[in-house]
Design a protein around this motif. Structure first.
Motif, PDB file in Angstrom:
ATOM      1  N   LEU A 149       0.833  -1.202   0.000  1.00  0.00           N
ATOM      2  CA  LEU A 149       0.000   0.000   0.000  1.00  0.00           C
ATOM      3  C   LEU A 149       0.863   1.245   0.000  1.00  0.00           C
ATOM      4  O   LEU A 149       1.834   1.348   0.756  1.00  0.00           O
ATOM      5  CB  LEU A 149      -0.909   0.016   1.241  1.00  0.00           C
ATOM      6  N   GLU A 150       0.504   2.196  -0.853  1.00  0.00           N
ATOM      7  CA  GLU A 150       1.107   3.524  -0.860  1.00  0.00           C
ATOM      8  C   GLU A 150       0.004   4.531  -1.085  1.00  0.00           C
ATOM      9  O   GLU A 150      -0.871   4.322  -1.940  1.00  0.00           O
ATOM     10  CB  GLU A 150       2.164   3.637  -1.966  1.00  0.00           C
ATOM     11  N   LEU A 151       0.014   5.619  -0.292  1.00  0.00           N
ATOM     12  CA  LEU A 151      -1.028   6.631  -0.497  1.00  0.00           C
ATOM     13  C   LEU A 151      -0.554   8.004  -0.068  1.00  0.00           C
ATOM     14  O   LEU A 151       0.289   8.143   0.811  1.00  0.00           O
ATOM     15  CB  LEU A 151      -2.314   6.249   0.242  1.00  0.00           C
ATOM     16  N   GLU A 152      -1.126   9.009  -0.730  1.00  0.00           N
ATOM     17  CA  GLU A 152      -0.997  10.410  -0.348  1.00  0.00           C
ATOM     18  C   GLU A 152      -2.353  11.060  -0.589  1.00  0.00           C
ATOM     19  O   GLU A 152      -2.903  10.940  -1.692  1.00  0.00           O
ATOM     20  CB  GLU A 152       0.066  11.132  -1.191  1.00  0.00           C
ATOM     21  N   LEU A 153      -2.900  11.702   0.421  1.00  0.00           N
ATOM     22  CA  LEU A 153      -4.197  12.349   0.288  1.00  0.00           C
ATOM     23  C   LEU A 153      -4.161  13.720   0.947  1.00  0.00           C
ATOM     24  O   LEU A 153      -3.609  13.878   2.046  1.00  0.00           O
ATOM     25  CB  LEU A 153      -5.301  11.508   0.954  1.00  0.00           C
ATOM     26  N   ASP A 154      -4.767  14.709   0.275  1.00  0.00           N
ATOM     27  CA  ASP A 154      -4.856  16.039   0.881  1.00  0.00           C
ATOM     28  C   ASP A 154      -6.122  16.134   1.729  1.00  0.00           C
ATOM     29  O   ASP A 154      -6.873  15.165   1.892  1.00  0.00           O
ATOM     30  CB  ASP A 154      -4.814  17.132  -0.198  1.00  0.00           C
ATOM     31  N   LYS A 155      -6.362  17.332   2.280  1.00  0.00           N
ATOM     32  CA  LYS A 155      -7.465  17.515   3.222  1.00  0.00           C
ATOM     33  C   LYS A 155      -8.818  17.190   2.601  1.00  0.00           C
ATOM     34  O   LYS A 155      -9.681  16.562   3.232  1.00  0.00           O
ATOM     35  CB  LYS A 155      -7.455  18.964   3.731  1.00  0.00           C
ATOM     36  N   GLU A 156      -9.023  17.591   1.344  1.00  0.00           N
ATOM     37  CA  GLU A 156     -10.303  17.356   0.684  1.00  0.00           C
ATOM     38  C   GLU A 156     -10.546  15.865   0.475  1.00  0.00           C
ATOM     39  O   GLU A 156     -11.658  15.359   0.701  1.00  0.00           O
ATOM     40  CB  GLU A 156     -10.335  18.088  -0.661  1.00  0.00           C
ATOM     41  N   ASN A 157      -9.528  15.139   0.079  1.00  0.00           N
ATOM     42  CA  ASN A 157      -9.673  13.694  -0.106  1.00  0.00           C
ATOM     43  C   ASN A 157      -9.848  12.974   1.220  1.00  0.00           C
ATOM     44  O   ASN A 157     -10.600  11.996   1.311  1.00  0.00           O
ATOM     45  CB  ASN A 157      -8.459  13.135  -0.854  1.00  0.00           C
ATOM     46  N   HIS A 172     -13.454  13.251   2.058  1.00  0.00           N
ATOM     47  CA  HIS A 172     -14.292  12.330   1.292  1.00  0.00           C
ATOM     48  C   HIS A 172     -14.255  10.927   1.888  1.00  0.00           C
ATOM     49  O   HIS A 172     -15.296  10.287   2.086  1.00  0.00           O
ATOM     50  CB  HIS A 172     -13.834  12.269  -0.171  1.00  0.00           C
ATOM     51  N   PHE A 173     -13.054  10.431   2.177  1.00  0.00           N
ATOM     52  CA  PHE A 173     -12.920   9.057   2.656  1.00  0.00           C
ATOM     53  C   PHE A 173     -13.372   8.914   4.105  1.00  0.00           C
ATOM     54  O   PHE A 173     -13.934   7.886   4.476  1.00  0.00           O
ATOM     55  CB  PHE A 173     -11.477   8.572   2.500  1.00  0.00           C
ATOM     56  N   SER A 174     -13.148   9.930   4.931  1.00  0.00           N
ATOM     57  CA  SER A 174     -13.561   9.829   6.333  1.00  0.00           C
ATOM     58  C   SER A 174     -15.073   9.789   6.468  1.00  0.00           C
ATOM     59  O   SER A 174     -15.616   9.193   7.390  1.00  0.00           O
ATOM     60  CB  SER A 174     -12.984  10.993   7.157  1.00  0.00           C
TER      61      SER A 174
END
Length: 412
Positions: free
Chosen positions: A225-233, A236-238
């Motif tokens: 697994l590799e991930l990078e997410l900003d505040k907006e993403n 969405h996921f939370s």
């Protein structure tokens, strides 16, 4: 009699028949409630057409098997009225995992026999269950869902009210095998679902160059697994997990890397000998555990730490309890909060400074999912990777299968 006078009308009749069987579709959507916030449509005729084309172009499948023949025949004769568009919806303010659909029945008794043949348990009151699939038969309709908590509401809204809002398929889908749409008031955001020979794409853009570039860079690594997410993403996921992380926690972005490893787990139990003395008994089993590092960047690391403590997500031993794979250790630094597995922490992958989630298949993943059936494990083992990417207002999800002699529609 002139043969042309017979052949021409026959050809016209054949063309009309093909049109109605393959191309003509009833686009009326009667079974989507007003409080639905997400809708998945499957174009049954288009998917059937893709299947037939793939079958015709792969002669090795022409002989078929008796098992497949019986399976397809039983579905055809199950008492279900096959719709042109299968309508699946999510009801606002329900769990992310709860999805529902309504199908019409030609023969409810035949459908009940079909369910019993599939080993659905009869719960009484025309309700049936098998695993996480719940069904309720109401006259000539069947409500299906991954939960039964909204059955009564759906029944009242869609099956007992004659003035339901009727939608049109063109509002959601445009010449693709399927679509997923998110509804907010009168605004509908559509994503196409395309089924290809060895991949499934869900997207709202035709410009895939930036996302293919991300995948090319990620494929040089070997992490699970590799991930990078900003505040907006993150927001969405939370929402999907009913967690409010993005705003109150001051977290601005998340970076994570994880691997899977099989380890020996010791289980200690006790039994008694003939003299009633307690005897310790040790057994060993192989389990799959992740090794990971999660870096939560924050505008205010102190407030982030206090937020996690107030939520009781960090305990007195500084373990992040929302991650079920214990033990781990959480620590605060000048940039935010870092969570690492204590048994074998790993280093973060080089940053792309993009928004993405990349999950690479690993045999330890599907071998450890004992609750799955053999066919479900086979499907998961056939996947190469899953990718999610976001750039501005463009979103793209790609489920890439391993290359095979047959296209996905014949394999799965």
């Amino acid at each position: 009699m002139n043969k042309k006078k017979i052949v021409v009308p026959l050809l016209l009749l054949f063309a009309v028949a093909v049109y109605f069987v393959v191309f003509h579709k009833n686009k009326t959507l009667k079974y989507i409630p007003e409080n639905a916030d997400a809708v998945v449509l499957i174009d049954i005729k288009k998917v059937t057409g893709q299947y037939l084309f793939s079958w015709v172009t792969h002669p090795s499948q022409w002989s078929g098997s008796k098992t497949k023949g019986k399976g397809s025949g039983s579905l055809k004769d199950s008492g279900i009225q096959i719709p042109d568009f299968l309508q699946i919806f999510h009801v606002k303010n329900t769990k992310f995992s709860e999805w529902y659909s309504i199908v019409e029945l030609k023969d409810s008794q035949k459908f009940i026999h079909f369910l019993k043949a599939l080993k659905f348990a009869d719960q009484g009151n025309n309700r049936f269950q098998k695993g996480q699939i719940f069904l309720m038969i109401n006259g000539n309709h069947c409500i299906a869902g991954t939960s039964d908590s909204a059955f009564e509401t759906i029944q009242k809204q869609l099956l007992q009210v004659s003035s339901n809002t009727v939608l049109d398929a063109d509002q959601f889908i445009h010449n693709t095998a399927g679509s997923i749409s998110f509804i907010s008031g009168k605004r509908i955001q559509n994503f196409s679902i395309e089924l290809k020979d060895d991949e499934i794409e869900i997207k709202n853009t035709s410009n895939s160059e930036i996302f293919n570039s991300m995948i090319s860079k990620l494929q040089t690594g070997n992490h699970f697994l590799e991930l990078e997410l900003d505040k907006e993403n993150i927001r969405h996921f939370s929402k999907g997990f009913n967690k409010s992380i993005a705003d109150s926690s001051q977290v601005t972005n998340i970076i994570a890397t994880a691997d899977l490893e099989q380890v020996n787990d010791t289980i200690i139990s006790y039994e008694y000998d003939d003299n009633f003395n307690e005897v310790e008994k040790k057994t060993f089993q192989n389990i799959t555990q992740p090794n990971y590092t999660i870096d939560l960047k924050s505008n205010d690391p102190v407030k982030t730490w206090e937020f996690f403590q107030a939520k009781k997500w960090i305990n007195s031993e500084n373990q992040f309890t929302e991650i079920p794979f214990q033990p781990n250790q959480a620590s605060q630094n000048n940039n935010g909060v870092v969570i690492q597995s204590t048994r074998k922490p790993i280093s973060l992958s080089p940053q792309l400074k993009e928004n993405y989630i990349f999950i690479r298949n690993n045999k330890l993943l599907y071998s450890s999912l004992k609750m799955l059936s053999a066919s479900e494990k086979r499907i998961i083992s056939d996947i190469d990777y899953v990718f999610y990417g976001n750039k501005s207002k463009d979103y793209w999800v790609k489920i890439k299968a391993k290359s095979g002699e047959l296209p996905l529609i014949l394999r799965w």
